[in-house]
Design a protein around this motif. Structure first.
Motif, PDB file in Angstrom:
ATOM      1  N   LEU A 110       8.087  -1.001   2.878  1.00  0.00           N
ATOM      2  CA  LEU A 110       6.708  -1.778   1.984  1.00  0.00           C
ATOM      3  C   LEU A 110       7.885  -2.825   1.015  1.00  0.00           C
ATOM      4  O   LEU A 110       7.436  -3.846   0.896  1.00  0.00           O
ATOM      5  CB  LEU A 110       5.642  -1.305   1.521  1.00  0.00           C
ATOM      6  CG  LEU A 110       4.953  -0.379   2.481  1.00  0.00           C
ATOM      7  CD1 LEU A 110       4.626   0.802   2.052  1.00  0.00           C
ATOM      8  CD2 LEU A 110       4.607  -1.160   3.350  1.00  0.00           C
ATOM      9  N   LEU A 143       7.654   1.404   8.304  1.00  0.00           N
ATOM     10  CA  LEU A 143       7.740   0.825   7.235  1.00  0.00           C
ATOM     11  C   LEU A 143       8.481   0.769   6.440  1.00  0.00           C
ATOM     12  O   LEU A 143       7.868   2.174   4.999  1.00  0.00           O
ATOM     13  CB  LEU A 143       6.023   0.821   7.202  1.00  0.00           C
ATOM     14  CG  LEU A 143       5.521  -0.402   7.998  1.00  0.00           C
ATOM     15  CD1 LEU A 143       3.871  -0.083   7.865  1.00  0.00           C
ATOM     16  CD2 LEU A 143       5.481  -1.949   8.341  1.00  0.00           C
ATOM     17  N   ILE A 198       5.278   5.577  10.732  1.00  0.00           N
ATOM     18  CA  ILE A 198       3.522   5.781  11.200  1.00  0.00           C
ATOM     19  C   ILE A 198       3.106   6.475  12.466  1.00  0.00           C
ATOM     20  O   ILE A 198       2.102   7.345  12.200  1.00  0.00           O
ATOM     21  CB  ILE A 198       3.700   4.262  11.944  1.00  0.00           C
ATOM     22  CG1 ILE A 198       3.457   3.374  11.130  1.00  0.00           C
ATOM     23  CG2 ILE A 198       1.995   3.951  12.945  1.00  0.00           C
ATOM     24  CD1 ILE A 198       2.402   3.095   9.821  1.00  0.00           C
ATOM     25  N   GLY A 256       2.324   8.863   9.291  1.00  0.00           N
ATOM     26  CA  GLY A 256       2.108   8.401   7.591  1.00  0.00           C
ATOM     27  C   GLY A 256       2.791   9.518   6.546  1.00  0.00           C
ATOM     28  O   GLY A 256       2.180   9.075   6.095  1.00  0.00           O
ATOM     29  N   LYS A 273       5.721  10.487   4.350  1.00  0.00           N
ATOM     30  CA  LYS A 273       7.708   9.518   3.956  1.00  0.00           C
ATOM     31  C   LYS A 273       8.649  10.360   4.412  1.00  0.00           C
ATOM     32  O   LYS A 273       8.984  11.162   4.331  1.00  0.00           O
ATOM     33  CB  LYS A 273       7.131   8.987   2.821  1.00  0.00           C
ATOM     34  CG  LYS A 273       6.258   8.380   1.519  1.00  0.00           C
ATOM     35  CD  LYS A 273       5.916   8.127   0.313  1.00  0.00           C
ATOM     36  CE  LYS A 273       5.727   9.858   0.019  1.00  0.00           C
ATOM     37  NZ  LYS A 273       4.079   9.773   0.444  1.00  0.00           N
ATOM     38  N   GLU A 309       7.329  -0.078  -7.078  1.00  0.00           N
ATOM     39  CA  GLU A 309       7.237   0.484  -7.997  1.00  0.00           C
ATOM     40  C   GLU A 309       7.384   2.078  -7.730  1.00  0.00           C
ATOM     41  O   GLU A 309       7.573   2.656  -6.944  1.00  0.00           O
ATOM     42  CB  GLU A 309       5.364   0.262  -8.236  1.00  0.00           C
ATOM     43  CG  GLU A 309       5.518  -1.116  -8.214  1.00  0.00           C
ATOM     44  CD  GLU A 309       4.942  -1.822  -9.375  1.00  0.00           C
ATOM     45  OE1 GLU A 309       5.740  -0.861 -10.689  1.00  0.00           O
ATOM     46  OE2 GLU A 309       4.742  -2.247  -9.359  1.00  0.00           O
ATOM     47  N   VAL A 310       7.113   2.635  -9.114  1.00  0.00           N
ATOM     48  CA  VAL A 310       7.853   4.390  -9.080  1.00  0.00           C
ATOM     49  C   VAL A 310       6.439   5.078  -8.644  1.00  0.00           C
ATOM     50  O   VAL A 310       5.409   4.970  -9.267  1.00  0.00           O
ATOM     51  CB  VAL A 310       8.273   4.679 -10.607  1.00  0.00           C
ATOM     52  CG1 VAL A 310       8.117   6.023 -10.679  1.00  0.00           C
ATOM     53  CG2 VAL A 310       9.409   3.329 -11.646  1.00  0.00           C
ATOM     54  N   ILE A 311       6.758   6.301  -7.809  1.00  0.00           N
ATOM     55  CA  ILE A 311       4.992   7.074  -6.707  1.00  0.00           C
ATOM     56  C   ILE A 311       5.517   8.267  -7.475  1.00  0.00           C
ATOM     57  O   ILE A 311       4.837   8.921  -7.420  1.00  0.00           O
ATOM     58  CB  ILE A 311       4.916   6.945  -5.482  1.00  0.00           C
ATOM     59  CG1 ILE A 311       6.668   6.856  -4.888  1.00  0.00           C
ATOM     60  CG2 ILE A 311       4.836   4.868  -5.670  1.00  0.00           C
ATOM     61  CD1 ILE A 311       6.283   7.611  -3.310  1.00  0.00           C
ATOM     62  N   ILE A 344       8.322   3.979  13.973  1.00  0.00           N
ATOM     63  CA  ILE A 344       8.149   2.701  13.723  1.00  0.00           C
ATOM     64  C   ILE A 344       8.436   3.456  12.140  1.00  0.00           C
ATOM     65  O   ILE A 344       7.540   4.211  11.507  1.00  0.00           O
ATOM     66  CB  ILE A 344       7.207   2.182  13.568  1.00  0.00           C
ATOM     67  CG1 ILE A 344       6.725   1.285  14.685  1.00  0.00           C
ATOM     68  CG2 ILE A 344       7.425   0.663  12.534  1.00  0.00           C
ATOM     69  CD1 ILE A 344       7.579   0.364  15.541  1.00  0.00           C
ATOM     70  N   VAL A 362       7.887   4.763   5.522  1.00  0.00           N
ATOM     71  CA  VAL A 362       6.199   5.264   5.816  1.00  0.00           C
ATOM     72  C   VAL A 362       6.590   5.890   7.388  1.00  0.00           C
ATOM     73  O   VAL A 362       6.855   4.489   7.813  1.00  0.00           O
ATOM     74  CB  VAL A 362       5.080   4.931   5.993  1.00  0.00           C
ATOM     75  CG1 VAL A 362       3.379   6.296   6.433  1.00  0.00           C
ATOM     76  CG2 VAL A 362       5.150   4.469   4.012  1.00  0.00           C
ATOM     77  N   LYS A 377       8.217   3.191  -3.560  1.00  0.00           N
ATOM     78  CA  LYS A 377       7.322   2.586  -2.772  1.00  0.00           C
ATOM     79  C   LYS A 377       6.235   1.285  -3.445  1.00  0.00           C
ATOM     80  O   LYS A 377       5.984   0.824  -3.940  1.00  0.00           O
ATOM     81  CB  LYS A 377       6.579   3.829  -2.507  1.00  0.00           C
ATOM     82  CG  LYS A 377       5.621   3.235  -1.629  1.00  0.00           C
ATOM     83  CD  LYS A 377       4.838   4.394  -0.718  1.00  0.00           C
ATOM     84  CE  LYS A 377       3.964   3.908   0.556  1.00  0.00           C
ATOM     85  NZ  LYS A 377       3.012   5.234   1.093  1.00  0.00           N
ATOM     86  N   TYR A 378       6.759   0.847  -2.427  1.00  0.00           N
ATOM     87  CA  TYR A 378       5.908  -0.475  -2.994  1.00  0.00           C
ATOM     88  C   TYR A 378       6.266  -1.331  -4.221  1.00  0.00           C
ATOM     89  O   TYR A 378       5.374  -2.344  -5.284  1.00  0.00           O
ATOM     90  CB  TYR A 378       4.237  -0.961  -3.550  1.00  0.00           C
ATOM     91  CG  TYR A 378       3.124  -0.182  -2.388  1.00  0.00           C
ATOM     92  CD1 TYR A 378       2.777  -0.437  -1.412  1.00  0.00           C
ATOM     93  CD2 TYR A 378       3.441   1.504  -2.639  1.00  0.00           C
ATOM     94  CE1 TYR A 378       1.460  -0.208  -0.610  1.00  0.00           C
ATOM     95  CE2 TYR A 378       1.486   2.055  -1.512  1.00  0.00           C
ATOM     96  CZ  TYR A 378       1.152   1.406  -0.445  1.00  0.00           C
ATOM     97  OH  TYR A 378       0.532   1.265   0.298  1.00  0.00           O
TER      98      TYR A 378
END
Lengths: 386, 92
Positions: free
Chosen positions: B7, B5, B17, B43, B45, B62-64, B3, B15, B59-60
């Protein structure tokens, strides 16, 4: 438009519960309140200790006044010593002004603990019957303030439960409701991203300033929250940068614009996503949100916790199936299926939203069924007087 | 089943899993499948889009941080190719 079945209040938001609150207004009456509450289990009671004079004392009074004025309080019985230091008269004035049916009684007036307890039990027995008989009415979601919190986070928190809760908060805000995002120490490293979502530069600046105050406070204790994050354990788990870690915590607030930043225990005056400046401690944060008028709390947890507010029903969301199954007495919703590919963030987010509405309409949470009564007041400083 | 993910639709990374070996074709919901170029620990990336050196990594939504090297889809994304852009403007 979605509504919930609540208890409309005059001059304040509608309640989702119609609690009788028994509140000591002096540490001298903690035991009397405990004894009365044991005799009337439907009543909600908390105890606390004096904070002393000055700013610490006025903060303590402010938070107690907010807590006792929470929309879920249908009536408050203040129980004090009756001496000069008793907060009772000042508190009674504050709660009555907010429209909370209020009464105040004292140890000195009853000449001892046994007659005081007898009096409080008699009043409480009558009041809980009256409060239980009050009917619920349809209320718009615009009156609902939902607090978000995470505790016992794990590697799944930022991937499953927090984004799903964020989706639920987005749905709530879209319907005119209010969500609270707290725990500013968790925002460190990503405050610029959150501030960019503020409705105005002024709100963004207040947010940044509040985060910096926490950072400076922690630096004052000789620790560095920014430089030490993400921790080596976080990095092993796959988190690379501090902003990535903070975004995982902030995800529980969703993606709406930040309409305001309020202090600890201060009620938001604007609907939408609001940031409250709280400590990171789970129960202090919970108390601050409830003092700020939150009627329902949603709490995401990786390792699991029984935590629940005595006044605001607390919905627990697990981040992974193992915790959801192992602590099934404490967990209301499991967000684990997101990590298993069998549900999406939107699916679980909708379930959380539906649970918020059902809980606001009277459905009991696991924490309520378990009788959780978690309450803790932060202290500004050690007491320097009494 | 592996999987991944993702986001937010703006994200450059997903991500994993469960851990996955290099050279395995993995399914990314809503996107074409891709082959891993490195082993991805649980877990961690994996890049789902190419990112140029110095470009922001999302990610999200937004800028990580920023890419410190060129990143190809299927790459493991972690401290070796992603660096923080801290709120105070300091790069660690």
């Amino acid at each position: 438009m979605t509504t919930f079945a609540g208890f409309p209040r005059r001059g304040r938001r509608a309640g989702v519960r119609n609690h009788l609150l028994l509140l000591p207004t002096s540490e001298a009456t903690n035991r009397a309140v405990e004894l009365a509450a044991a005799a009337v289990p439907e009543a909600v009671a908390v105890t606390h200790f004096n904070a002393g004079p000055g700013r610490a004392g006025s903060f303590h009074l402010d938070v107690l006044a907010g807590f006792a004025s929470n929309p879920n309080v249908g009536h408050v019985v203040l129980v004090g010593l009756g001496d000069d230091g008793d907060l009772g008269p000042a508190l009674a004035e504050r709660t009555a002004a907010r429209g909370v049916p209020t009464e105040y009684t004292t140890l000195l007036e009853h000449r001892g603990q046994a007659p005081l307890v007898e009096h409080v039990v008699a009043r409480a027995s009558r009041l809980v019957t009256e409060l239980a008989a009050a009917p619920r009415h349809p209320v718009a979601l615009g009156e609902l303030v939902v607090g978000t919190e995470c505790g016992g986070s794990d590697g799944y928190s930022g991937l499953t439960a927090n984004p799903a809760l964020g989706h639920a908060v987005d749905l709530l805000v879209a319907e005119g409701g209010t969500g609270l995002l707290c725990e500013l120490t968790e925002v460190i490293g990503a405050e610029h991203l959150l501030a960019r979502r503020a409705v105005s530069p002024e709100v963004g600046d207040r947010l940044t300033a509040a985060v910096r105050r926490w950072e400076d406070l922690v630096i004052g204790f000789g620790e560095d929250l920014r430089g030490s994050q993400p921790s080596p354990g976080n990095q092993d788990g796959g988190l690379t940068t501090v902003e990535e870690k903070s975004l995982g915590g902030m995800a529980k607030g969703g993606t709406s614009p930040v309409v305001d930043v309020v202090g600890y225990g201060v009620e938001p005056q604007t609907n939408g996503l609001v940031v409250m400046d709280t400590p990171g401690h789970d129960i202090e944060q919970l108390t601050g949100m409830v003092a700020g008028g939150v009627q329902v709390v949603v709490f995401t947890t990786g390792r699991g916790t029984p935590t629940g507010s005595p006044l605001a029903p607390t919905i627990k969301v697990s981040t992974n199936r193992r915790t959801g199954e192992r602590l099934s007495d404490h967990i209301d919703i499991d967000a684990g299926p997101i990590a298993e590919g069998t549900a999406t963030k939107a699916d679980i987010g909708r379930r959380i939203f539906d649970a918020i509405v059902a809980t606001a309409s009277g459905a009991l949470t696991r924490a309520e069924q378990g009788g959780q009564r978690d309450f803790a007041l932060p202290r500004l400083a050690p007491s320097y007087g009494s | 089943m592996t999987i991944v993910l993702v986001l937010d639709e703006r994200d450059d990374v997903g991500v994993c899993i469960d851990g996955v070996d290099a050279g395995v074709t993995i399914a990314v919901p809503g996107r074409p499948p891709l082959a891993t170029r490195h082993a991805i620990p649980p877990g961690h990336k994996v890049a789902v889009r190419p990112v140029a050196p110095g470009a922001p990594v999302h990610k999200y939504g937004e800028v990580i941080g920023v890419a410190t090297t060129a990143i190809q889809p299927g790459d493991h994304v972690h401290t070796h190719n992603l660096d923080t852009v801290r709120a105070d403007g300091v790069t660690a």
